[in-house]
Design an enzyme around this catalytic site. Structure first.
Site, PDB file in Angstrom:
ATOM      1  N   GLN A 223       0.831  -1.209   0.000  1.00 34.34           N
ATOM      2  CA  GLN A 223       0.000   0.000   0.000  1.00 34.34           C
ATOM      3  C   GLN A 223       0.868   1.263   0.000  1.00 34.34           C
ATOM      4  OE1 GLN A 223      -3.243   0.764  -0.229  1.00 34.34           O
ATOM      5  NE2 GLN A 223      -3.847  -1.360  -0.589  1.00 34.34           N
ATOM      6  N   SER A 224       1.836   1.293  -0.873  1.00 37.44           N
ATOM      7  CA  SER A 224       2.790   2.402  -0.917  1.00 37.44           C
ATOM      8  C   SER A 224       2.170   3.676  -1.484  1.00 37.44           C
ATOM      9  CB  SER A 224       3.999   2.004  -1.778  1.00 37.44           C
ATOM     10  OG  SER A 224       4.806   3.122  -2.054  1.00 37.44           O
ATOM     11  N   ASN A 225       2.223   4.755  -0.700  1.00 35.25           N
ATOM     12  CA  ASN A 225       1.801   6.061  -1.197  1.00 35.25           C
ATOM     13  C   ASN A 225       2.776   6.565  -2.267  1.00 35.25           C
ATOM     14  OD1 ASN A 225      -0.379   6.349   0.745  1.00 35.25           O
ATOM     15  ND2 ASN A 225       1.214   6.699   2.274  1.00 35.25           N
TER      16      ASN A 225
ATOM     17  N   ALA B 240       4.514   4.756  -4.391  1.00 32.81           N
ATOM     18  CA  ALA B 240       4.256   4.056  -5.650  1.00 32.81           C
ATOM     19  C   ALA B 240       3.066   4.680  -6.371  1.00 32.81           C
ATOM     20  CB  ALA B 240       4.013   2.572  -5.381  1.00 32.81           C
TER      21      ALA B 240
END
Length: 316
Positions: free
Chosen positions: A55-57, A59
């Site tokens: 859940q990378s912001n 990315a």
């Protein structure tokens, strides 16, 4: 944040809305990407590779920037939590990654992600692409320049309204935001302390990571030596069981921000950072008549990957 300040009994709490910076719901990575994407274009890249947690912001914002600039985007997402729910693996930030057209591949926990990015860059380069690799979180001296700028901007805004900031509080993970912000403050001799709330590493490791990047950023900026070890403070008490894993303090912080100020935080970064802010207020760490700024680094899209964490009521 008048209502929350009153609820906690002081100090006066302010919020720097870096969740409103644009690029797919915004966040702190947009400031970093302004410089990173500028370098990518200057080098003639046609493909961007980066990595982060599922859940990378970072990315998500990188995928949005690539879409805007017509660059191919490859995201390597590391499973740092072990969560397998479709809400976590396909919704939230991942949904937006896909919507922006990024190519996504998964990696197991504790993979050497830098090595994986380089391997992919070599493969794509061999196929004729011109890849540009961005480290996790955009946390390099180039990316951290975005938060040098943010420090300048914050001080200017405070000066314009006659606000004397006693402290800035922010969530710190890959180190670039805190490193850049502290470097900017030190370079202009602002004397505003920054309290980082670590969301991943223990205090000593996080402070060492931030200091190392801040020193490199200061050198890149042309101001070597302005950052000292005493400028770097990172509290590691709010990580809980691990990166991206919920804590009771985070739940309370997210609910308080939503129900008292209409603000959305996220479970991974700002929720834990805000939890640290709240507890420091309750412990009397700040003077009650002072002004404290929380730097909102974004991430609300990640809420949709954690729908069961907050045990919210349904219809009545």
């Amino acid at each position: 944040m008048e209502r929350l300040s009153k609820h906690l009994g002081g100090p006066r709490l302010w919020i720097k809305r870096d969740d409103c910076t644009g690029l797919a719901t915004g966040g702190n990575k947009t400031r970093k990407l302004e410089f990173l994407m500028g370098e990518a274009l200057a080098l003639g890249a046609d493909t961007v590779i980066t990595q982060g947690a599922t859940q990378s912001n970072h990315a998500r914002q990188t995928a949005a920037a690539c879409a805007k600039l017509e660059l191919a985007c490859h995201l390597l997402l590391e499973d740092r939590t072990g969560y397998s729910s479709p809400d976590y693996t396909l919704n939230g930030n991942v949904l937006l990654d896909r919507l922006h057209g990024a190519t996504i591949s998964k990696r197991a926990k504790d993979t050497d992600m830098n090595a994986e990015m380089q391997k992919l860059a070599d493969t794509l380069g061999g196929q004729g692409a011109k890849p540009y690799v961005i480290p996790g979180g955009g946390s390099s001296p180039v990316g951290a320049l975005g938060y040098v700028n943010c420090a300048f901007e914050t001080v200017q805004q405070a000066n314009e309204r006659g606000l004397e900031i006693e402290h800035v509080v922010l969530a710190t993970g890959s180190a670039g935001t805190q490193a850049g912000f502290v470097t900017g403050l030190a370079a202009m001799n602002a004397h505003i302390p920054v309290l980082g709330i670590s969301v991943r590493a223990p205090k000593e490791k996080q402070e060492a990571n931030v200091l190392a990047l801040a020193e490199r950023t200061a050198a890149h900026l042309g101001a070597p030596g302005v950052v000292k070890s005493e400028h770097i403070v990172a509290n590691g008490d709010y990580v809980g069981p691990g990166y991206g894993l919920p804590t009771d303090e985070m739940r309370e912080a997210v609910k308080l921000a939503a129900r008292m100020e209409g603000l959305l935080l996220d479970p991974v970064y700002t929720g834990k950072g805000f939890a640290g802010l709240i507890e420091h207020v309750r412990r009397g760490f700040f003077r009650k008549d002072s002004d404290v700024v929380f730097l909102h680094t974004g991430g609300a899209a990640g809420l949709f990957g954690y729908p069961d964490v907050f045990e919210l009521p349904g219809y009545v």
